[in-house]
Scaffold this motif. Structure first.
Motif, PDB file in Angstrom:
ATOM      1  N   PRO A  25      63.305  21.854  23.405  1.00 22.41           N
ATOM      2  CA  PRO A  25      63.836  22.418  25.093  1.00 22.41           C
ATOM      3  C   PRO A  25      63.080  22.868  25.355  1.00 22.41           C
ATOM      4  N   VAL A  26      61.442  23.269  25.280  1.00 20.73           N
ATOM      5  CA  VAL A  26      60.864  24.318  25.795  1.00 20.73           C
ATOM      6  C   VAL A  26      60.284  23.321  27.096  1.00 20.73           C
ATOM      7  N   LEU A  27      59.810  21.874  26.325  1.00 16.71           N
ATOM      8  CA  LEU A  27      59.134  20.939  26.918  1.00 16.71           C
ATOM      9  C   LEU A  27      60.021  20.845  28.431  1.00 16.71           C
ATOM     10  N   LEU A  28      61.710  20.496  27.945  1.00 14.47           N
ATOM     11  CA  LEU A  28      62.563  19.953  28.745  1.00 14.47           C
ATOM     12  C   LEU A  28      62.298  21.015  29.831  1.00 14.47           C
ATOM     13  N   VAL A  29      62.084  22.763  29.748  1.00 11.76           N
ATOM     14  CA  VAL A  29      62.720  23.221  30.584  1.00 11.76           C
ATOM     15  C   VAL A  29      61.179  23.243  31.307  1.00 11.76           C
ATOM     16  N   ALA A  30      59.924  23.013  30.908  1.00 10.29           N
ATOM     17  CA  ALA A  30      59.097  23.670  31.659  1.00 10.29           C
ATOM     18  C   ALA A  30      58.528  21.670  32.607  1.00 10.29           C
ATOM     19  N   VAL A  31      58.963  20.955  32.022  1.00 12.80           N
ATOM     20  CA  VAL A  31      59.108  20.180  32.779  1.00 12.80           C
ATOM     21  C   VAL A  31      59.482  19.694  33.367  1.00 12.80           C
ATOM     22  N   ASP A  32      61.134  19.854  33.431  1.00 14.45           N
ATOM     23  CA  ASP A  32      61.788  20.299  35.005  1.00 14.45           C
ATOM     24  C   ASP A  32      61.020  20.797  35.995  1.00 14.45           C
ATOM     25  N   ASN A  33      60.537  22.179  35.843  1.00 14.40           N
ATOM     26  CA  ASN A  33      59.809  22.799  36.447  1.00 14.40           C
ATOM     27  C   ASN A  33      58.449  22.534  37.668  1.00 14.40           C
ATOM     28  N   THR A  34      58.211  21.613  36.690  1.00  9.91           N
ATOM     29  CA  THR A  34      56.555  21.387  37.216  1.00  9.91           C
ATOM     30  C   THR A  34      57.474  19.704  38.313  1.00  9.91           C
ATOM     31  N   VAL A  35      58.601  19.272  37.457  1.00 16.60           N
ATOM     32  CA  VAL A  35      58.453  17.515  38.336  1.00 16.60           C
ATOM     33  C   VAL A  35      58.624  18.499  39.655  1.00 16.60           C
ATOM     34  N   PRO A 124      65.945  31.855  24.991  1.00 19.96           N
ATOM     35  CA  PRO A 124      66.067  33.600  24.211  1.00 19.96           C
ATOM     36  C   PRO A 124      66.644  32.727  22.617  1.00 19.96           C
ATOM     37  N   ALA A 125      66.989  31.004  22.799  1.00  9.47           N
ATOM     38  CA  ALA A 125      67.326  30.740  21.114  1.00  9.47           C
ATOM     39  C   ALA A 125      66.123  30.497  20.727  1.00  9.47           C
ATOM     40  N   THR A 126      64.354  29.464  21.206  1.00  4.85           N
ATOM     41  CA  THR A 126      63.769  29.027  20.863  1.00  4.85           C
ATOM     42  C   THR A 126      63.262  30.176  20.550  1.00  4.85           C
ATOM     43  N   LEU A 127      62.662  31.410  20.905  1.00  2.61           N
ATOM     44  CA  LEU A 127      61.686  32.430  21.650  1.00  2.61           C
ATOM     45  C   LEU A 127      62.209  33.332  19.722  1.00  2.61           C
ATOM     46  N   SER A 128      63.460  33.623  19.623  1.00  2.00           N
ATOM     47  CA  SER A 128      64.706  34.201  18.867  1.00  2.00           C
ATOM     48  C   SER A 128      64.689  33.594  17.111  1.00  2.00           C
ATOM     49  N   LEU A 142      50.221  32.575  16.325  1.00  2.00           N
ATOM     50  CA  LEU A 142      50.316  31.039  16.537  1.00  2.00           C
ATOM     51  C   LEU A 142      51.530  30.631  16.673  1.00  2.00           C
ATOM     52  N   ALA A 143      52.568  31.207  16.553  1.00  4.13           N
ATOM     53  CA  ALA A 143      53.604  29.965  16.910  1.00  4.13           C
ATOM     54  C   ALA A 143      53.812  30.163  17.758  1.00  4.13           C
ATOM     55  N   ILE A 144      53.831  31.599  19.170  1.00  5.69           N
ATOM     56  CA  ILE A 144      53.853  31.923  19.744  1.00  5.69           C
ATOM     57  C   ILE A 144      53.060  31.347  20.622  1.00  5.69           C
ATOM     58  N   ALA A 145      52.042  31.994  20.604  1.00  8.94           N
ATOM     59  CA  ALA A 145      51.321  30.497  21.307  1.00  8.94           C
ATOM     60  C   ALA A 145      51.756  28.702  21.312  1.00  8.94           C
ATOM     61  N   VAL A 146      51.970  28.528  20.234  1.00  6.72           N
ATOM     62  CA  VAL A 146      52.094  27.140  20.438  1.00  6.72           C
ATOM     63  C   VAL A 146      53.230  26.837  20.473  1.00  6.72           C
ATOM     64  N   TRP A 147      54.404  27.256  20.688  1.00  6.21           N
ATOM     65  CA  TRP A 147      55.201  28.066  22.103  1.00  6.21           C
ATOM     66  C   TRP A 147      54.859  28.424  24.028  1.00  6.21           C
ATOM     67  N   ALA A 148      53.988  29.104  24.020  1.00  7.48           N
ATOM     68  CA  ALA A 148      52.909  28.867  25.355  1.00  7.48           C
ATOM     69  C   ALA A 148      53.163  27.766  26.013  1.00  7.48           C
ATOM     70  N   ALA A 149      52.072  27.628  24.803  1.00  7.16           N
ATOM     71  CA  ALA A 149      51.139  25.928  25.211  1.00  7.16           C
ATOM     72  C   ALA A 149      52.191  25.179  25.661  1.00  7.16           C
ATOM     73  N   GLY A 150      53.446  24.538  24.892  1.00 10.39           N
ATOM     74  CA  GLY A 150      54.585  24.024  24.859  1.00 10.39           C
ATOM     75  C   GLY A 150      55.151  24.439  26.412  1.00 10.39           C
ATOM     76  N   PHE A 151      55.064  25.241  27.090  1.00 14.22           N
ATOM     77  CA  PHE A 151      54.785  25.568  28.361  1.00 14.22           C
ATOM     78  C   PHE A 151      54.304  24.226  29.337  1.00 14.22           C
ATOM     79  N   SER A 152      52.783  25.218  29.403  1.00 12.05           N
ATOM     80  CA  SER A 152      52.008  24.437  29.770  1.00 12.05           C
ATOM     81  C   SER A 152      51.536  22.816  29.092  1.00 12.05           C
TER      82      SER A 152
END
Length: 502
Positions: A25-35, A124-128, A142-152
């Motif tokens: 879902p992180v990739l889904l939202v990030a791709v949508d924003n950049t596209v 909120p569901a992913t981070l919580s 480290l998990a949060i870094a991977v989560w943030a990297a998912g946005f990038s």
């Protein structure tokens, strides 16, 4: 069998599989924003939006998202974070498919608003869930870094895949990218994601939800008005409404023993400083993407995929920086890392300011690399500080606040920098004689409108119009970059003060 019922090795293995699923879902939202940022020129040509409509197409999604993240975080705490995640993913993908085929700018704005509604269930569901799955502090970082990297990573993937689609199909194809993510998320989510709830959740408060939405809409409306049209009665009315309703919301939360949003968290300077750093980092990134995507395509004449390749190095730097600061945080204070990231953002905007016209594209490439490093570092550490400041049971509420800061930063980045850019463009563009009133209006609204009008004119009139429009746009970019520098310097000072004890 849940994570808590497994042996330690099996639970550890499943934790990382769960994290992999949460990246979808992180990739889904990030791709949508950049596209969407890269589809703006084609949307301008196809749907003929006004300048304000174009900003709303970009802004309405994060605006609705920001208004509903806290209520949805509270809902996930009560009814289950995994359940809310899967419902949100289903709705998001379905509405994205509808958005691909809308015929008007107004319909696209409505579809984007619906995407914001379901998107508010996702983040909120992913981070919580990460907060509850990874109880060890270093593993969580480290998990949060991977989560943030998912946005990038999603931001990097969006321009490339979206660029290919925009070169071969119509603009609506970019919204269909969300659909293939739905099925694996639903299947894998049911298999490996643990359900988690708050044993003592905040009450579902419909009035507070309405108050948040009114506050956010009034605030952004006021910012848009002053950025595009200058100070006026609209600004005064909007700010009075935002402040008054926002004060009402805060008082309402303080009056409850178990509120939807525990505003007392903001009395902790580390928590409030991390939220502010989160917001302003995203502000700098989204504001930059808004104008750079248009410059590369409409001024430099690059195709969407070529423009995406220009930004790819900076997006990769964002991912790498987010992962590297996990190790760096063992030796350097978290507050220092956040301050350094914000200062890198300021340097990135400085590079844009002082890039001459002959080297503007190279300057943008360098600037985005610096900005990517700054955002990657500041976002990872600030999100970790936000989650570490609350008990695991309240992870949904803290995640919602973190994501609200993210989306408010996204809204303000487009509203403030995009609005200033629109105002500077309107002031600077020179319209040649001989145009109809409709053509004059379109050419003065947006750079995309000027290019569309120029295509209908003889070369003797079209060439001066194009030269003036492109010069006015890039002059506006220089102005907005100066504002970006000042805001990032102020953000660094605030972070230095509030995070010194982190």
């Amino acid at each position: 069998m849940t994570l808590t019922e497994m042996t330690a090795p099996a639970a550890a293995k499943l934790r990382w599989w769960a994290l992999a699923v949460l990246m979808l879902p992180v990739l889904l939202v990030a791709v949508d924003n950049t596209v969407l940022a890269f589809a703006v020129p084609m949307i301008s040509e196809a749907l003929r939006p006004t300048g304000v409509e174009l900003l709303w197409i970009v802004d309405v999604y994060p605006l609705v998202l920001a208004g509903l993240l806290i209520p949805m975080g509270s809902l996930g705490d009560r009814f289950g974070r995994r359940r809310l995640l899967l419902v949100g993913a289903t709705g998001f993908a379905l509405v994205s498919a509808v958005a691909a085929f809308v015929p008007t700018a107004g319909a696209l704005i409505a579809a984007r608003a619906a995407m914001g509604f379901f998107g508010a269930m996702l983040m909120p569901a992913t981070l919580s869930l990460i907060r509850n799955i990874f109880v060890d502090a270093e593993e969580r970082r480290l998990a949060i870094a991977v989560w943030a990297a998912g946005f990038s990573g999603g931001a990097a993937l969006g321009p490339l895949v979206g660029g290919f689609l925009l070169e071969h199909f119509w603009w609506g194809a970019v919204f269909l990218l969300a659909v293939p993510v739905l099925l694996p998320l639903l299947i894998a989510g049911l298999l490996v994601l643990p359900e988690s709830k708050d044993p003592n959740p905040g009450k579902i408060d419909a009035l507070s939800t309405v108050l948040i939405l009114i506050t956010m809409v009034a605030l952004v409306w006021g910012i848009k008005s002053v950025a595009v049209y200058g100070p006026g009665i609209d600004l005064a009315v909007s700010l009075v409404i935002a402040l008054g309703v926002g004060f009402w919301f805060v008082r309402r939360q303080l009056s409850h023993d178990n509120p939807m949003l525990d505003v007392r968290l903001f009395t902790n300077p580390v928590f409030s400083g991390a939220v502010g750093a989160n917001l302003l980092s995203v502000f700098s990134l989204v504001g930059f993407l808004f104008f750079v995507s248009q410059h590369l395509q409409l001024v430099s004449g690059k195709t969407p995929i070529e423009a995406g390749l220009v930004l790819l190095p900076g997006l990769i730097v964002t991912v790498i920086a987010g992962l590297l600061v996990v190790r760096l945080a063992r030796f350097v204070r978290p507050g220092t890392i956040v301050v350094g990231g914000l200062l890198l953002n300021a340097v990135g905007y400085l590079v844009v300011m002082f890039s001459g016209s002959s080297g503007f594209d190279l300057g943008l490439l360098l600037a985005f690399g610096l900005l990517g490093a700054g955002v990657g570092a500041a976002e990872t550490i600030s999100n970790d500080l936000i989650l570490a400041a609350v008990p695991a049971a309240k992870a949904g509420a803290a995640s919602a606040i973190s994501e609200t800061a993210y989306e408010v930063g996204s809204v303000l980045g487009t509203a403030v920098l995009g609005g200033l850019l629109t105002a500077a463009y309107r002031t600077g563009v020179q319209i040649p004689a001989g145009l109809t009133p409709e053509q004059t209006f379109a050419a003065k609204e947006t750079l995309g409108g000027a290019l569309d009008v120029a295509a209908q004119l003889p070369a003797a009139i079209a060439e001066p119009l194009l030269a003036s429009a492109r010069h006015a746009f890039d002059s506006g970019v220089t102005l907005t970059s100066a504002v970006g520098v000042v805001l990032m310097l102020v953000a660094a000072v605030l972070a230095r003060v509030t995070l010194k004890r982190a």
